[in-house]
Design an enzyme around this catalytic site. Structure first.
Site, PDB file in Angstrom:
ATOM      1  N   GLN A 103       0.828  -1.214   0.000  1.00 31.93           N
ATOM      2  CA  GLN A 103       0.000   0.000   0.000  1.00 31.93           C
ATOM      3  C   GLN A 103       0.858   1.259   0.000  1.00 31.93           C
ATOM      4  O   GLN A 103       0.474   2.286  -0.563  1.00 31.93           O
ATOM      5  CB  GLN A 103      -0.899  -0.018   1.238  1.00 31.93           C
ATOM      6  CG  GLN A 103      -1.804   1.181   1.408  1.00 31.93           C
ATOM      7  CD  GLN A 103      -2.416   1.213   2.802  1.00 31.93           C
ATOM      8  OE1 GLN A 103      -1.800   1.660   3.755  1.00 31.93           O
ATOM      9  NE2 GLN A 103      -3.629   0.693   2.922  1.00 31.93           N
ATOM     10  N   TYR A 283     -13.378   0.386   6.266  1.00 34.07           N
ATOM     11  CA  TYR A 283     -11.967   0.168   5.945  1.00 34.07           C
ATOM     12  C   TYR A 283     -11.654   0.489   4.489  1.00 34.07           C
ATOM     13  O   TYR A 283     -10.571   0.977   4.169  1.00 34.07           O
ATOM     14  CB  TYR A 283     -11.583  -1.270   6.296  1.00 34.07           C
ATOM     15  CG  TYR A 283     -11.826  -1.567   7.755  1.00 34.07           C
ATOM     16  CD1 TYR A 283     -11.088  -0.921   8.745  1.00 34.07           C
ATOM     17  CD2 TYR A 283     -12.833  -2.443   8.152  1.00 34.07           C
ATOM     18  CE1 TYR A 283     -11.334  -1.151  10.086  1.00 34.07           C
ATOM     19  CE2 TYR A 283     -13.087  -2.681   9.489  1.00 34.07           C
ATOM     20  CZ  TYR A 283     -12.331  -2.034  10.454  1.00 34.07           C
ATOM     21  OH  TYR A 283     -12.584  -2.253  11.782  1.00 34.07           O
ATOM     22  N   LEU A 284     -12.600   0.235   3.592  1.00 30.71           N
ATOM     23  CA  LEU A 284     -12.398   0.583   2.192  1.00 30.71           C
ATOM     24  C   LEU A 284     -12.255   2.090   2.024  1.00 30.71           C
ATOM     25  O   LEU A 284     -11.477   2.565   1.185  1.00 30.71           O
ATOM     26  CB  LEU A 284     -13.565   0.062   1.346  1.00 30.71           C
ATOM     27  CG  LEU A 284     -13.554   0.452  -0.136  1.00 30.71           C
ATOM     28  CD1 LEU A 284     -12.293  -0.051  -0.831  1.00 30.71           C
ATOM     29  CD2 LEU A 284     -14.802  -0.084  -0.834  1.00 30.71           C
ATOM     30  N   ALA A 285     -12.990   2.850   2.817  1.00 31.80           N
ATOM     31  CA  ALA A 285     -12.940   4.316   2.718  1.00 31.80           C
ATOM     32  C   ALA A 285     -11.510   4.829   2.853  1.00 31.80           C
ATOM     33  O   ALA A 285     -11.088   5.738   2.127  1.00 31.80           O
ATOM     34  CB  ALA A 285     -13.837   4.940   3.786  1.00 31.80           C
ATOM     35  N   ASP A 286     -10.741   4.234   3.776  1.00 34.42           N
ATOM     36  CA  ASP A 286      -9.344   4.647   3.961  1.00 34.42           C
ATOM     37  C   ASP A 286      -8.541   4.496   2.674  1.00 34.42           C
ATOM     38  O   ASP A 286      -7.678   5.314   2.360  1.00 34.42           O
ATOM     39  CB  ASP A 286      -8.661   3.790   5.041  1.00 34.42           C
ATOM     40  CG  ASP A 286      -9.376   3.831   6.374  1.00 34.42           C
ATOM     41  OD1 ASP A 286     -10.215   4.726   6.568  1.00 34.42           O
ATOM     42  OD2 ASP A 286      -9.086   2.969   7.217  1.00 34.42           O
ATOM     43  N   GLN A 287      -8.842   3.412   1.939  1.00 35.09           N
ATOM     44  CA  GLN A 287      -8.049   3.073   0.760  1.00 35.09           C
ATOM     45  C   GLN A 287      -8.365   3.957  -0.452  1.00 35.09           C
ATOM     46  O   GLN A 287      -7.565   4.039  -1.384  1.00 35.09           O
ATOM     47  CB  GLN A 287      -8.295   1.612   0.357  1.00 35.09           C
ATOM     48  CG  GLN A 287      -8.307   0.624   1.491  1.00 35.09           C
ATOM     49  CD  GLN A 287      -6.937   0.406   2.085  1.00 35.09           C
ATOM     50  OE1 GLN A 287      -5.956   0.324   1.368  1.00 35.09           O
ATOM     51  NE2 GLN A 287      -6.864   0.335   3.392  1.00 35.09           N
ATOM     52  N   HIS A 308      -9.025   6.758  11.158  1.00 37.12           N
ATOM     53  CA  HIS A 308      -8.050   6.466  10.103  1.00 37.12           C
ATOM     54  C   HIS A 308      -8.337   7.305   8.860  1.00 37.12           C
ATOM     55  O   HIS A 308      -7.431   7.868   8.248  1.00 37.12           O
ATOM     56  CB  HIS A 308      -8.128   4.975   9.713  1.00 37.12           C
ATOM     57  CG  HIS A 308      -7.012   4.151  10.244  1.00 37.12           C
ATOM     58  ND1 HIS A 308      -7.139   3.369  11.354  1.00 37.12           N
ATOM     59  CD2 HIS A 308      -5.734   3.978   9.819  1.00 37.12           C
ATOM     60  CE1 HIS A 308      -6.004   2.747  11.597  1.00 37.12           C
ATOM     61  NE2 HIS A 308      -5.134   3.098  10.682  1.00 37.12           N
TER      62      HIS A 308
END
Length: 338
Positions: A103, A283-287, A308
């Site tokens: 990442q 968690y996808l939002a962070d990515q 995060h």
């Protein structure tokens, strides 16, 4: 000479995400940075092996000069050079997350002078990091819509604490960026449960699947027995395919925690996601923040914006000439570039 950006590693959630995002953005923009109080919000502050591997990987890919790159260091100075495509291999030397190292460096290789392949050895099933299947099945299809083409392959599993897993990603330079729009999830098409076992009795997986099936109508129920030398370890996943997005959730099994309790944790997380019409999970939002910022436009809706996410946005805004807007309406937050 570009200005030195000063970052406080204690801001926001105070974890490794600040460092990883800063490394990515520094490589892309050519802006040097210094960061202090690295991972100040963690029980064991400073650079762990995973973070040190990310720093060294970033430095190798862009020929950076670095100060403070050692285990336990809470201060780092990073002066990037030119990003070079090619084939790279990095070893964490522990069960630290392979995907978090990837990442860190992959965004810079979107701007490299040619295609690249990056292979990282370490941990693959870590409770605090996205597994390779999440990257492959959820994130990468969305990146492709933005114009970013990369393909991740899990070559070998490695559970905590032994590690020994291997993940590789092939990536091509981006020709042009597209705008990502992710509003509501839409109707559910199907849900699939999956359990990975390595050196763990099969009845554990059967009980975990039964717990999932007790709460959701599963289109598929898959149990994968891995070689014993890749464990011991156990991961339970549930994939939710909807009209507008595919999301994937997982929980890593723990010693002395029953199969039913492990699976119940996953059930709770998925129900929390399904309680909102928002397409994007926590968690996808962070990515999505960094690729969306690089595209210069886009938006998505998330029900539960995490610390995060907010920390990541703050770091991105220090390096790029973009500003994010967050508007909450009826329990759903719209995240967009203003």
């Amino acid at each position: 000479m570009k200005r030195m950006i000063a970052l406080d590693g204690a801001q926001g959630e105070g974890g490794g995400q600040i460092l990883r995002s800063a490394l990515s953005l520094s490589m892309i923009t050519g802006q040097p940075f210094t960061i202090t109080s690295i991972r100040a919000g963690r029980a064991k502050p400073g650079l762990l092996r995973q973070h040190l591997t990310a720093v060294k990987a970033a430095a190798e890919i862009c020929r950076a000069t670095v100060e403070g790159a050692e285990l336990g260091s809470q201060r780092l100075v990073f002066r990037p050079g030119t990003v070079r495509g090619g084939e790279y291999r990095f070893a964490i030397g522990s069960a630290g997350s392979c995907t978090l190292v990837l990442q860190t460096v992959l965004p810079a290789l979107w701007f490299a002078d040619g295609p690249s392949r990056v292979e990282v050895s370490g941990g693959t099933d870590n409770p605090s990091a996205p597994p390779a299947d999440f990257i492959r099945r959820v994130l990468e299809p969305l990146l492709a819509k933005i114009g970013i083409h990369q393909q991740t392959t899990l070559l070998r599993h490695g559970f905590y604490p032994a590690g020994g897993g291997v993940v590789a990603t092939e990536v091509s330079p981006v020709a042009s960026f597209n705008t990502l729009q992710l509003g509501e999830r839409g109707n559910i098409v199907q849900m699939c449960g999956e359990v990975l076992l390595a050196g763990v009795p099969r009845h554990v997986a059967e009980r975990e699947i039964a717990t999932l099936a007790g709460s959701f109508s599963l289109h598929e129920q898959n149990i994968h027995n891995l070689p014993r030398d890749q464990g011991p370890g156990n991961t339970v996943s549930l994939e939710v395919e909807s009209e507008n997005i595919t999301e994937r959730f997982f929980v890593v099994g723990e010693k002395r925690v029953s199969a039913e309790v492990v699976a119940a944790q996953l059930v709770k997380e998925v129900k929390r996601y399904l309680a909102s019409p928002a397409a994007v999970g926590e968690y996808l939002a962070d990515q999505l923040v960094l690729p969306m910022a690089l595209a210069g436009a886009g938006e998505f809706k998330v029900a539960h914006p995490s610390c995060h996410l907010l920390t990541n946005i703050a770091v991105v805004e220090r390096f790029l000439p973009v500003r994010f807007g967050l508007i909450e309406t009826d329990g759903v937050t719209r995240v967009s570039i203003e």
